[in-house]
Scaffold this active site. Structure first.
Site, PDB file in Angstrom:
ATOM      1  N   HIS A  76      27.169  26.000  -0.552  1.00 19.85           N
ATOM      2  CA  HIS A  76      28.123  25.071  -1.167  1.00 19.85           C
ATOM      3  C   HIS A  76      28.657  25.531  -2.515  1.00 19.85           C
ATOM      4  O   HIS A  76      29.806  25.259  -2.859  1.00 19.85           O
ATOM      5  CB  HIS A  76      27.452  23.711  -1.339  1.00 19.85           C
ATOM      6  CG  HIS A  76      28.343  22.665  -1.931  1.00 19.85           C
ATOM      7  ND1 HIS A  76      29.451  22.170  -1.273  1.00 19.85           N
ATOM      8  CD2 HIS A  76      28.312  22.036  -3.142  1.00 19.85           C
ATOM      9  CE1 HIS A  76      30.051  21.278  -2.038  1.00 19.85           C
ATOM     10  NE2 HIS A  76      29.389  21.179  -3.174  1.00 19.85           N
TER      11      HIS A  76
ATOM     12  N   ASP B  10      34.268  21.205  -4.837  1.00 15.77           N
ATOM     13  CA  ASP B  10      33.502  19.999  -4.562  1.00 15.77           C
ATOM     14  C   ASP B  10      34.370  18.787  -4.920  1.00 15.77           C
ATOM     15  O   ASP B  10      35.505  18.705  -4.452  1.00 15.77           O
ATOM     16  CB  ASP B  10      32.171  20.062  -5.340  1.00 15.77           C
ATOM     17  CG  ASP B  10      31.244  18.890  -5.080  1.00 15.77           C
ATOM     18  OD1 ASP B  10      30.608  18.860  -4.006  1.00 15.77           O
ATOM     19  OD2 ASP B  10      31.167  17.996  -5.939  1.00 15.77           O
TER      20      ASP B  10
END
Length: 328
Positions: A305, A106
């Protein structure tokens, strides 16, 4: 309180330009620095630390500046990319090493890529999880994000960039907000196609209004959620959110590196259900130019994610296989 499965980790703090960086370490061997994203902590690497240690590496996960036990400077501009890169360099030096492999997820992916770009003499290889590398440059970020939502919606980045706004939404119920945010971007709990996108809020509204309710991702135990929530209830969210509030500063700071490739050996792992890999498909297509040292590329089918937490065994195998190639 830390869950029992983290008992073998070694905790320490080292000096950095901001003051203090909290590190969690396991194993001996070549140094692998692990950098988390938002809204996480060193703890997001809890499944990777023992796997990397068992494979013969000194695995070190950081609390990024503004998170956990690391320093939290008051100034918003203390969270610019140049400062976070400086923290990574300081960590390597404080650990008594000359070089390291840096791996990020991320925002940590951006920090890792920038560390490799700016300090190739320190970071000999770079692994990127979830968020692809895109070289510095292009239009001013806030201008781009401001247009994404159109008239009726706001992109989550724009919401986070407004000082105090996200804090007002999150901090009255940190645990509930985190649970919803994690669920919104996890493969097994994310909204179905056609449902309102949790990456957007109605103009003037809240992101959490679009988060799933009553659903918990398979990777997130109650103990895990308790750990994350306790950390952010103690620290607040401003330090973490200040990363988003420095994107224009980063754009200016990194202008001398506009379009620059990362030359070192590199790895990318993404999830097919992660918006980061679909929205940034052009960046992935450009890898032959922007990541000429790319030696391993994987898209995990049906993964969201939170890739190293959703698919820890698979990610651990891919990381250790790739790291082994660097020893040749």
């Amino acid at each position: 309180m830390l869950p029992e499965h983290t008992a073998e980790f070694r905790h320490r703090t080292v000096g950095t330009p901001a003051g203090r960086l909290h590190l969690v370490e396991q194993g001996t061997g070549p140094l692998v620095l692990l950098v988390h994203g938002f809204p996480e902590s060193w703890y997001s690497w809890r499944r990777q630390l023992p796997a990397l240690a068992a494979a013969g590496y000194r695995a070190v996960a950081v609390d990024v500046r503004g998170y956990g036990r690391s320093s939290k400077p008051a100034a918003t501009d203390a969270y610019r990319m140049l400062d976070l890169v400086a923290d990574n360099v300081a960590a390597v030096r404080a650990l008594g090493e000359e070089s390291a492999v840096v791996i990020g997820h991320d925002w940590g992916s951006n920090i890792a890529a920038s560390s490799a770009l700016l300090h190739p003499e320190v970071f000999r290889a770079v692994g990127l999880l979830s968020v692809p590398y895109a070289p510095p440059g292009g239009p001013r970020p806030t201008d781009v994000f401001g247009r994404i939502g159109g008239i009726e919606e706001e992109f989550y980045v724009s919401c986070f960039q407004e000082p105090g706004r996200a804090e007002a939404e999150i901090e009255p119920d940190v645990r509930g907000w985190l649970a919803g945010f994690y669920a919104a971007l996890s493969a097994d709990t994310m909204p179905a196609q056609g449902e309102p996108d949790p990456h957007f809020a109605a103009r003037g509204g809240r992101l959490r209004d679009r988060f799933p309710t009553g659903k918990s991702p398979a990777w997130l135990s109650e103990d895990d959620l308790d750990f994350y929530a306790t950390e952010f209830e103690r620290t607040g969210l401003t330090g973490a959110l200040n990363r988003y509030r420095n994107m224009d500063r980063d754009w200016e700071d990194l202008a001398p590196h506009r379009g620059a490739p990362v030359e070192q050996p590199s790895l990318f792992i993404g999830g097919t259900l992660d918006a980061s890999t679909t929205w940034m498909a052009d960046a992935i297509d450009a890898y032959p130019t922007t990541l000429p040292g790319l030696s391993a590329y994987h898209l995990l089918e049906g993964c969201g994610h939170w890739i190293q937490q959703e698919r820890p065994d698979e990610v651990n195998r891919l990381l250790t296989d790739w790291l082994a190639t660097l020893q040749d």
